[in-house]
Design a protein around this motif. Structure first.
Motif, PDB file in Angstrom:
ATOM      1  N   VAL A  94       8.073   7.995  -9.218  1.00 35.42           N
ATOM      2  CA  VAL A  94       9.341   7.426  -8.754  1.00 35.42           C
ATOM      3  C   VAL A  94       9.160   6.713  -7.420  1.00 35.42           C
ATOM      4  CG1 VAL A  94      11.647   7.998  -7.908  1.00 35.42           C
ATOM      5  CG2 VAL A  94      10.804   9.041 -10.014  1.00 35.42           C
ATOM      6  N   LEU A  95       8.441   7.342  -6.477  1.00 35.36           N
ATOM      7  CA  LEU A  95       8.173   6.689  -5.195  1.00 35.36           C
ATOM      8  C   LEU A  95       7.342   5.432  -5.369  1.00 35.36           C
ATOM      9  CD1 LEU A  95       7.429   9.670  -2.764  1.00 35.36           C
ATOM     10  CD2 LEU A  95       9.433   8.170  -2.779  1.00 35.36           C
ATOM     11  N   ASN A  96       6.361   5.493  -6.257  1.00 33.85           N
ATOM     12  CA  ASN A  96       5.528   4.332  -6.543  1.00 33.85           C
ATOM     13  C   ASN A  96       6.377   3.145  -6.987  1.00 33.85           C
ATOM     14  OD1 ASN A  96       4.175   3.054  -9.313  1.00 33.85           O
ATOM     15  ND2 ASN A  96       2.884   2.899  -7.508  1.00 33.85           N
ATOM     16  N   ILE A 140      -0.157  14.110   1.194  1.00 38.80           N
ATOM     17  CA  ILE A 140       1.287  14.198   0.986  1.00 38.80           C
ATOM     18  C   ILE A 140       2.001  14.215   2.332  1.00 38.80           C
ATOM     19  CG2 ILE A 140       3.157  15.688   0.154  1.00 38.80           C
ATOM     20  CD1 ILE A 140       1.297  16.553  -2.116  1.00 38.80           C
ATOM     21  N   ALA A 141       1.489  15.038   3.254  1.00 35.33           N
ATOM     22  CA  ALA A 141       2.073  15.100   4.598  1.00 35.33           C
ATOM     23  C   ALA A 141       1.994  13.743   5.287  1.00 35.33           C
ATOM     24  CB  ALA A 141       1.359  16.166   5.426  1.00 35.33           C
ATOM     25  N   LEU A 142       0.876  13.030   5.097  1.00 36.06           N
ATOM     26  CA  LEU A 142       0.716  11.712   5.713  1.00 36.06           C
ATOM     27  C   LEU A 142       1.706  10.717   5.123  1.00 36.06           C
ATOM     28  CD1 LEU A 142      -0.814   9.826   7.605  1.00 36.06           C
ATOM     29  CD2 LEU A 142      -2.498   9.476   5.783  1.00 36.06           C
ATOM     30  N   ILE A 143       1.901  10.756   3.809  1.00 26.42           N
ATOM     31  CA  ILE A 143       2.856   9.851   3.162  1.00 26.42           C
ATOM     32  C   ILE A 143       4.260  10.085   3.702  1.00 26.42           C
ATOM     33  CG2 ILE A 143       4.032   9.361   0.967  1.00 26.42           C
ATOM     34  CD1 ILE A 143       1.342   9.715  -0.422  1.00 26.42           C
ATOM     35  N   VAL A 144       4.653  11.351   3.810  1.00 30.96           N
ATOM     36  CA  VAL A 144       5.979  11.677   4.340  1.00 30.96           C
ATOM     37  C   VAL A 144       6.124  11.143   5.762  1.00 30.96           C
ATOM     38  CG1 VAL A 144       7.507  13.568   5.025  1.00 30.96           C
ATOM     39  CG2 VAL A 144       6.273  13.686   2.840  1.00 30.96           C
ATOM     40  N   ARG A 145       5.095  11.365   6.579  1.00 27.93           N
ATOM     41  CA  ARG A 145       5.111  10.903   7.961  1.00 27.93           C
ATOM     42  C   ARG A 145       5.241   9.380   8.049  1.00 27.93           C
ATOM     43  NH1 ARG A 145       6.360  11.366  13.258  1.00 27.93           N
ATOM     44  NH2 ARG A 145       4.888  10.227  14.574  1.00 27.93           N
ATOM     45  N   LEU A 199       0.823  -1.217   0.000  1.00 30.02           N
ATOM     46  CA  LEU A 199       0.000   0.000   0.000  1.00 30.02           C
ATOM     47  C   LEU A 199       0.854   1.263   0.000  1.00 30.02           C
ATOM     48  CD1 LEU A 199      -2.880  -0.903   2.498  1.00 30.02           C
ATOM     49  CD2 LEU A 199      -2.785  -1.199   0.011  1.00 30.02           C
ATOM     50  N   ALA A 200       2.123   1.160   0.403  1.00 22.27           N
ATOM     51  CA  ALA A 200       3.021   2.313   0.305  1.00 22.27           C
ATOM     52  C   ALA A 200       3.248   2.679  -1.154  1.00 22.27           C
ATOM     53  CB  ALA A 200       4.348   2.009   0.996  1.00 22.27           C
TER      54      ALA A 200
END
Length: 403
Positions: free
Chosen positions: A77-79, A380-385, A17-18
């Protein structure tokens, strides 16, 4: 496997899921281009349309295009980064005793996160191609059969995993723990089928080859309705268990999995409607699309409210997002926010604007767009966290598995 030094080293297929969340975020940035860049005669904007708008547009439009380009590039890229990491980790995980334990538990369906992420990556790469590759549209009719083949293979993989699970739990009684089915974690297979369906539907909306469009319509309908059937059955059985035993705290975010499923299936239906209109001359009024999207948005708001209520009552945010606890299931929080942002864009542009209720770029239009953008920024903030929590070396805790 090596000694765990970070939460993600205690591997679970849920970590796919990441990759999924990053791919969905890339698609959400494409919405800027899809709805704000003119692309007459073509169902989606291509690099040529985007470049023309960038070189001739005003400062606001240029800024929006730059943000969209950067967003798509970074999150694709992150995907792919987290997809490759997961595929390697899953390959090692399959050779452990923990994998055999998972295969004989309710959590076996978490393996469906792999085809879900694979299908999302194919969609993300297509979006990146449209945004960055010149003259891609000139060869797109050659790419559509390859895309259909890719989604077919992913779909068959998903069906194979579903078959393994259902064959095990339905062939004999007593192997499925009903008391541990107190979440919507069992809807993950439906999500995977829905993601395959929306990918299958793309050529239905975009291809000018009747046979390709027809195959896409049939294939997307099969996987889409398989997802709907699975969603209904799994949700009813899970809700019954939750009423008896409460919601499993680590799996609380799955209560909102209906939100991305509805967005993905909604886009599938919109693609089918467009294909039937362009290729097969089956027409519908814009107001019908508005009502259709409003119904879907209503379902999403109901399940989003339910999920947020339960998460707040359980203290999930303070424990697993802002606290010291970690659970791979936390990545399921990203999908609803991204999905709702995308659905708001479709509801606004394909519903309200197309029906003549709201003028494009009016105050109301900008206000609704701001809500979609705010959701995007929050995710976006949640993904970074979450990435720092689970993949950062500085975190000493281990991940709590989501059943």
């Amino acid at each position: 496997m090596s000694t765990p030094t970070r939460p993600a080293d205690t591997y679970s297929p849920v970590y796919f899921l990441a990759s999924l969340g990053a791919g969905g975020m890339a698609v959400s940035f494409f919405m800027y281009l899809f709805f704000w860049v003119p692309h007459p005669g073509v169902p989606v904007p291509t690099f040529e349309h985007i470049w023309a708008a960038f070189t001739t547009g005003g400062a606001v439009q240029q800024a929006a295009i730059i943000v969209a380009w950067l967003g798509i590039a970074v999150f694709v890229v992150l995907n792919l980064k987290y997809l490759i990491w997961n595929l390697r980790a899953f390959s090692s995980f399959r050779r452990t005793e923990a994998f055999e334990v998972l295969r004989n538990s309710n959590a076996e369906t978490s393996i469906l996160a792999m085809p879900l992420a694979l299908a999302m990556s194919v969609n993300g790469l297509f979006v990146a191609g449209l945004a960055f590759v010149p003259q891609l549209w000139s060869i797109v009719e050659y790419l559509f059969p390859l895309a259909l083949l890719a989604f077919l293979l992913i779909g068959l993989q998903a069906l194979s995993y579903i078959g393994d699970f259902l064959g095990r739990v339905l062939a004999k009684g007593g192997v499925f723990d009903v008391t541990a089915n107190n979440s919507f974690a069992q809807l993950l297979p439906a999500f995977a089928l829905a993601m395959v369906a929306v990918g299958f539907a793309a050529p239905a909306a975009m291809s000018h080859t009747v046979v390709v469009a027809g195959i896409a319509l049939i294939g997307s309908t099969f996987f889409g309705f398989a997802a709907i059937i699975y969603t209904v059955v799994a949700a009813i059985t899970a809700f019954n268990s939750m009423l008896h035993h409460g919601t499993a705290k680590e799996s609380g975010p799955t209560l909102m999995i209906v939100v991305p499923i509805v967005t993905v299936l909604g886009i599938m239906f919109l693609r089918q409607f467009h294909g039937m209109h362009v290729t097969f001359e089956a027409h519908s009024a814009p107001v019908e699309t508005l009502v259709f999207l409003t119904r879907l948005l209503t379902v999403q708001i109901v399940f989003l409210a339910l999920g947020l209520l339960v998460l707040r009552r359980q203290g999930y945010w303070s424990d697993f997002v802002f606290g010291s606890g970690t659970s791979p299931g936390s990545y399921a929080l990203v999908c609803p926010g991204v999905a709702l942002s995308v659905m708001l864009q479709f509801w606004l542009n394909k519903g309200l604007v197309a029906s003549g209720i709201v003028d494009k770029y009016s105050l109301v239009y900008l206000a609704i767009s701001a809500i979609a953008v705010a959701l995007q920024l929050a995710m976006i903030a949640l993904i970074v966290r979450l990435n720092r929590q689970h993949f950062g070396r500085g975190h000493g805790g281990l991940a709590v598995p989501a059943e």
